[in-house]
Structures are given as C-alpha cells and as structure tokens.
Scaffold this active site. Structure first.
Site, PDB file in Angstrom:
ATOM      1  N   SER A  90      -9.757  -0.422   7.182  1.00  0.00           N
ATOM      2  CA  SER A  90      -9.119  -0.224   5.878  1.00  0.00           C
ATOM      3  C   SER A  90      -8.493  -1.471   5.287  1.00  0.00           C
ATOM      4  O   SER A  90      -8.198  -1.500   4.088  1.00  0.00           O
ATOM      5  CB  SER A  90      -8.032   0.853   5.993  1.00  0.00           C
ATOM      6  OG  SER A  90      -8.603   2.134   5.951  1.00  0.00           O
ATOM      7  N   SER A 126      -9.351   1.650   2.977  1.00  0.00           N
ATOM      8  CA  SER A 126      -8.479   2.416   2.115  1.00  0.00           C
ATOM      9  C   SER A 126      -7.405   1.571   1.423  1.00  0.00           C
ATOM     10  O   SER A 126      -6.831   2.016   0.440  1.00  0.00           O
ATOM     11  CB  SER A 126      -7.799   3.526   2.922  1.00  0.00           C
ATOM     12  OG  SER A 126      -7.012   2.982   3.949  1.00  0.00           O
ATOM     13  N   LYS A 178       0.850  -1.193   0.000  1.00  0.00           N
ATOM     14  CA  LYS A 178       0.000   0.000   0.000  1.00  0.00           C
ATOM     15  C   LYS A 178       0.885   1.242   0.000  1.00  0.00           C
ATOM     16  O   LYS A 178       1.912   1.260   0.699  1.00  0.00           O
ATOM     17  CB  LYS A 178      -0.891  -0.045   1.242  1.00  0.00           C
ATOM     18  CG  LYS A 178      -1.927   1.074   1.336  1.00  0.00           C
ATOM     19  CD  LYS A 178      -2.738   0.935   2.626  1.00  0.00           C
ATOM     20  CE  LYS A 178      -3.843   1.970   2.738  1.00  0.00           C
ATOM     21  NZ  LYS A 178      -4.601   1.834   4.005  1.00  0.00           N
TER      22      LYS A 178
END
Lengths: 477, 477
Positions: free
Chosen positions: B169, B145, B71
């Site tokens: 997330s 996210s 990420k």
C-alpha cells in the site's frame, strides 16, 4: 543414582565395561516396569550394534556410553514412534536432530518412554500404555506429558532423558520426581523429528539429576538447525546479561494473591522454604504481579491455541477419531472449532501481554514460582481428569507463549515425603544462567538426587573434571 | 517540487515566512483537488495555532515548518479519522505516535489523504471520496491504498507524507507517482494510533521525493515505542552488514520465468533498463528463484490472513456491513470464514518459506523487483476490480510476511511517459542501506523528482547541509 560425571568416571577410572553396563541396564528395564515408564525398549541386537560403533570412537566423547531415554514423540530410528497412540505408530527413517547429536556424542538410547497421548496432558496417566506412576509414590501421578522420561531418570534407569515441553510437559514431571529439567528457550533445540503438539511453542526438554548433567547434555544438543523452520539462530543473551550474579540478585516472587496451591498447605510451606534458601544464596525478593502472565496462560487452553494441536494431527484425528483416548479426543477435537479471526485477536492480545510483562523483567534477574501447586493422586485425576490437569498448568502454561527460558529445579520435600519443585524463569536465552542458579540451590539445600540418597556433586569436584570435559569436546568438535 | 532541504533553506536562507508559506499551501489544497487526493484539510485556525507553537521553537528543528500529509487511517488530533469509511469516523484525542514525533520535530500536517477503504486495495479507487487519480495521468489509478499521500507529494502539495503498507500500500502508489518510499522493517516505526489492517504486518511508510528526504523523516520517526505491542526493540543490522557497498554488490534479480508484466512490454523494458543502471552502479546480477517468495505472497490473500483484517474491524463490519463499499465488504467479510487450525497450518508454512528464502539472501546484498507489473487505467480496474488489484500485489505481498525491509524507488519512465518503479528489498533492519542505494540510482539516472523537472540534489550539496542538520538533531534531541 548416578550422574553423568560418575558414569563417565566409572568407564574411564573404574574400568567398567560399556557393553556389560548398557546391556545390564537394558535388561533391567525389560525385566520389570511397575511404573509404566516405558513404551518400547531397544532390542539387544540393535544395542550391541550401537556399542560396536561406540567402541570405534574416542572414549573422550562427552557422553561416551551414557544411557538415556527418549519420550515416545521424538524419533529414534529403529524404534517405533507412537506419541502414546498405537494407531498413530510409524517407524522413522532417521533420528530426531537432538537424538542424532546425542548419539554422535556417545550417548546411547535405551528406549522410548510413556507420555500423555500426543503430549496433551500434565498428569502422565492419559496413556493407553497404562498410567505412568510417580517414582516416589506409585499412587501419585508421575506428572506429564513427559512422564516416563522423568520417572526413568528418577529411578536411575538412565542417566538423563529427553522430553518435550509445550505448556509444562517437562517441568511438571521433573517437579514430581525430584529432578532438574531445562525447558530451553523456544527454537534453541531443534524439534526436527518431534511429533508436534503446538509447533510454534514446542520445546525439547532435558531431564537430569543435577545442574552438571543438564549442562553436559545441553552443550551437545544446543544449536541452530537450518532444517527446522522453528529453530532460532544464536542470539545475544537477554539484556540483563548472561549470568545471575552469585552474590546478590533480584528474585521475582509472585504476590501472595497470585499464588495458588489448591488447598495443599504442605506444598505452600515447601515453596516458602525454597524462597528462604534462595534468599540465603543472595536473592533479594521483589514481589511480582502475575496478572499478565496468568492471562497469557489462559490463552493456551481456554483460547484458540488448541487449534494448533488440531492442525498437527488433523488428518489422523479426522480419519480415525476413535483411535484417541476419549479425553484426548475431547481436548484436541475442540481445536477444529475456533476461527482464524479469533486467533489473530488472541495473538494480538498475547503481544500486549508480552509487552506488559517486560516491566516485571526489567526489575528482576529471574522469577521463581512453584512448578505445580500440588501433587495429586491418580485417584483424584481419575475423578476429574480435565480439572486437576488444568490446575497443574497454572504456573507453567504461560512460559513458552511469553518466550521465557526456564529450569525446573528440585526444591526439597514435603513432610509427607513427596518431592516439591520450583521453576526459575527468565527471558529467552538465559538458559545457562538458570541452570547455574538451580545448581547452587540444589547444593545449598543438600538435596538428594532423584530417588537416591547421595547429594549433588560439589563444585570443586566438577571444576576438576570439567577441564578435561571441555578438552574432550574440542577434540571431537 | 521542493525537497525538505530546499524548504528548510527557503525559510533559513531566503527568509520565507513559515506562516505565509503554510497558509498558502493549505489554501491551494482547499482551492482545488482534481485528483481526489484529500479527505480533510486542516482549518486555518488550527493551522495558525500550530504555527504559533512552532514560532516558539528553535528554527533548527530538523523538520521546522515542513508541511506533510497523513493517510486517513493515521490519527491526527483535531482531524477526523475515517479510514475511507465515513460511518467509521472518529475524532482521536491524540496524534498517532509517528505524527507526534514529526510535529515535535517541527513538521506541520496539512490534512488527511484519500485511501482504499480500510487500507484494503492497491488501486486507490476503492474510496467513497472518489477514485484517487494518478499525478501523471488522471485516467490512470494512483495506486493505493496510500493513494492521496503519494499524489500529494508527487504534485508538490506537501514535502513528504505518511502512508501505511501492509501488502504494498505504500510501495505501489510510490511507483505509480515517481516517488521514493521507505517500507520500513516491521515494528521499527510505531503503529500506535493507526487503524489496523493486518496488525501483525502493518508498517507506516514514508513518501518522499528523494533519498535525502526519506532519511530526514526516518531519523525523526524511527524508534522503539513501548506502548505499541508490535514495536521491536533496536536490533543489529542483518548479518550481511548495514551497508550495501557502493563499489560492487550482489544484486538479486528474479529469474525470467518469475517476472510478470501482465502483457505490458513497456514496463518490462523499463525494468530491464533499471537493472542495467544498477549494474552500472556496481551491481553484479545473481538470478533468484522467487518460488518461495511468491508462495508466501499467496498466503496473504488466498489464505487465512484476511481474517486479521476482519478481526481489526469485526465489531464495525458485523454491526454496519452496509457502511462498507461492496468490494471492501466482500474482501474483508470473507475473513469471518477461515478456521484457526488452517491459520496455524499457514503460519507453519510461512516459517518454512522464510527459512527457504534465507538461502537466497545468503548470496545477495539486496533484491530488485518491479514494484508493480503494470500501471492500469481506472477503466480497467472498474471492469475487474479484484483481478487487476491482485496483479498489483504480485511483487509486494510477500515482503512483510517474510520480514523484509524495502524501498520503492523511481526507475524512470516508459515511452508512454508513465512512471516506472522498482523495489529494493533486503532482510529486516537494512532500511538505511536501501535508501542509500535507491538514492544512488536516482542520481545516476538523473531522474526528475515527482511531477517536477529538477533532479535529485547532488551528494556534495547534501553533505554540506547534513553537518548542520545533524547538529540540529543533537540540539533538540
């Protein structure tokens, strides 16, 4: 001056009457309080009722008939709680959890003691009930905020007392009145029924004359309280082990440049002497860099933590600001200002500082510091109420933020005859080990107890007594 | 779709070339990214350098040559970190601690993945790199996210991926893309080298196809990091024991009135079916009152915790507010407002809620909830960006605040063919037990892996392989 062991023995072996003794003690307090140690004293009828109850119990209760005092921010049902602010006064329905435990163990509260208003202060003079005065010299501060609790024990009015200690409020008055005090691991003693100062940091502390007294009280009040959200379940002792070895131990001592006596050479000398005494007991000195400890200390009053004090009495201070002393209103009132984002930044910084102090702890069994750098006069505090107060927290402010256990221990007297106190600290859950070391020091130095003349009881005397004591706990368990 | 075990076997047993395989994978990603899963991809020269290094290592490294995605709020030296905000971009000197551990174990990062800007969102579409699209239906949100990390694994582009999970997330995109994800105990995986969202709550999470994949990665990245102030030293497992018994276990299920599917009956049906599957595995259902859990959840976004996000990027947002997406600026910018005294009040309330949830945990081995109540379209999110996003955190927001470990597990598909995910949670340090239970469920339901067709490998196959795997760890340890 009378230890808990001596009081129990007086009832058991000398045939002292519990009723007569407690009523006499109570009457003596009501008769004269030149130190402004007390805010309220139990009335005769209520005390008699408690004694009636006690007489139905087994005399082997661990604190059977032992009188104690309670700081006036800790609830005792039947007495008002004021936190040193008359307009805040309320009459609690229930005892605080720690008071409840003590009373079930046979201890009897004689009243509520004077404090810096809302436990905000280290001097003992921020009180509408009059400045609390030092047990050794009435021109000097008692130390605070648990002022009256310390003075009452030092004068021999009660055998032990409860205070609270968020930033030094138990340790400083212990030091200034030649007492021993356990500032336990956060969350180890319930704070249910205590008026919060900084709720996440508040500890109930115990004042006693000697290590044996602290242990006896600690055994009764120690324990998880599911009804207190800040209470911590029992945990294994810190990695270094539960005990500080009697023969040889690594003693952390601040570097010279981190020591601060505010110009008081006598206190400096007393501190260096007490290190020699600890060396004689097997302490091997390792110099410690206090920088991260002292930075943590500054977070407490110079940073956003004062907002926690504000949150505790927000409704009251917003509706009745004039009910507070000006100095208290100024300090706590400032807690309305800080932003949450700054508090998060400070909490993250604190996490870094905790980590930074871990390397210090890895090399030592305990840390010794002065408890306070000097013992000011009431006059000096009046001249600079905030400045002098801040000086007194130099060595104490960081300990709850860094999750330490600590014992404030008597460290002898200055040539002027004023008590000097040192603090032994270690990571959380080292409480018992610290009491034991403080006791060894007190015996080694043959220090007098409180304002009295006799010294701490010898280990052999206690060992003999303790067997019976332990059994008694098992019986009433 | 290829599990880690299958990839290792392809190199070891089928003679696959590490170099060819990794370069091919990389080129495929560069060739087409219709899901907007990636922000940056490693260049061929850097990748070749890593492979050169790898070829000097023992092929028995536990993740030898296994490609993974990171990420884009987690540092990989040699690639920019943007946190989904181009103006925030920096080039880190060092890998994040978890990336460093993975690479030492032989894993190879292929690039950085798309996310909701500053990890603030649960949809995956709050990104200037384009809305990340669901691996099963490009009209649907990927979840966020950690959007691109989930999609990349679900599409089989990499064998596993790292995300972060503060309020859901990691779990939400796992659920929306038929993956398993460990949201580990707070402080168990280092967050050093991760752009903070709520620093005190942030967790690095792992995305994998199956339980065996999560365990292999977790074994490599698990561990105390003295350089991360939020890292927690190893602790004994929660009081209930480290394992959830295979035969019979107490399964907490929310009361009907606490369940919320936002009108999506298909997801409701899928949840009830997965409970039946857990019952078939030995789960004995106990209904749990979620009230204190849901109140804790509300503290996170409706209370002062958003100030922690603000504190993390304060300098940036104050100097370049226009560099943020409007929705992100609106949400994080609101973190400038709350007062520290309100944050203390909220933190005290959280302590009460943690205590209140303890009675629930006393009676169950784990809790099962939907991971999210529905899987919205991108269109629905565009129409109501904040409202729909909030719905997705209903079951996830409370877990880090309440110090839980959790595994988001595949729970089958709705009649519409959309993945449904459930979350198994338990107190801190139950991570491994939750992975094991999620794995049992995945096998029992014979669910396909990611967007592929094959199902999770059988336990026997893994056991045979694991002996060798464990030995390999000992060798490289």
């Amino acid at each position: 001056m009378e230890t808990i062991a001596a009081r129990l023995s007086a009832y058991r072996d000398a045939g002292d009457s519990v009723r007569d003794h407690l009523l006499e003690r109570r009457d003596a307090i009501v008769g004269a309080d030149p130190h402004n140690a007390w805010i309220s004293v139990i009335d005769t009828a209520t005390l008699s009722g408690m004694i009636d109850w006690l007489e139905q119990q087994s005399p082997s209760l661990p604190l059977y008939g032992v009188p104690f005092a309670v700081k006036d921010n800790i609830d005792v049902a039947g007495l008002p709680t004021t936190a040193g602010c008359p307009a805040y006064c309320y009459w609690p329905d229930a005892h605080a959890a720690v008071v409840e435990r003590l009373m079930r163990a046979g201890a009897i509260p004689l009243g509520k003691t004077n404090l810096d208003q809302f436990a905000t202060g280290l001097v003992g003079s921020r009180s509408p009930n009059g400045a609390c005065r030092n047990a050794f010299d009435r021109r000097r501060v008692s130390g605070g905020s648990s002022a009256g609790s310390a003075v009452a024990v030092a004068l021999g009015q009660v055998a032990f007392a409860l205070g609270t200690d968020t930033a030094g409020s138990g340790r400083v008055p212990a030091a200034f009145n030649n007492l021993m005090s356990l500032k336990p691991t956060r969350g180890r003693l319930s704070t249910r029924g205590v008026v919060p100062a900084c709720r996440s940091l508040d500890c109930v502390n115990i004042f006693g004359l000697c290590g044996d007294d602290l242990r006896r009280v600690f055994e009764v009040v120690d324990g998880f309280d599911p009804l207190d959200p800040q209470s911590r379940p029992p945990q294994p002792p810190a990695p270094l082990g539960a005990a500080i070895p009697p023969g040889r131990f690594a003693l952390g001592v601040p570097r010279d440049e981190d020591l601060e006596f505010f110009g008081d050479d006598q206190t400096a000398t007393a501190f260096h002497r007490s290190i020699e005494a600890l060396e004689a007991l097997g302490g091997e000195v390792r110099r410690i860099d206090l920088t991260p400890f002292l930075e943590a200390a500054r977070l407490l009053y110079e940073g956003p933590w004062v907002a926690e004090r504000y949150s505790a009495i927000r409704g009251f201070i917003e509706s009745q600001p004039d009910a507070l002393l000006p100095v208290t209103r100024q300090i706590i009132g400032a807690g309305a200002e800080p932003l949450a984002c700054d508090l998060f930044t400070a909490q993250h910084r604190l996490a870094e500082l905790r980590r930074a102090t871990e390397s210090a702890w890895a090399g030592i069994d305990c840390l010794v510091t002065p408890t306070a750098g000097h013992l000011p006069t009431l006059e000096a505090v009046e001249a600079d109420p905030v400045g002098v107060n801040s000086q007194l927290g130099y060595y104490t402010n960081f300990m709850n933020l860094l999750d330490l256990s600590a014992v404030a221990a008597p460290g002898g007297f200055t040539p002027d005859g004023l008590p000097f106190g040192l603090t032994l600290s270690a990571p959380a859950f080292m409480d018992r080990a610290l009491i034991d070391l403080a006791e060894r020091l007190q015996r080694h130095c043959q220090l007098p107890l409180g304002t009295g003349r006799q010294t701490a009881p010898a280990a052999e005397a206690l060992d003999a007594d303790h067997g019976e004591h332990r059994q008694a706990i098992a019986v009433c368990g």
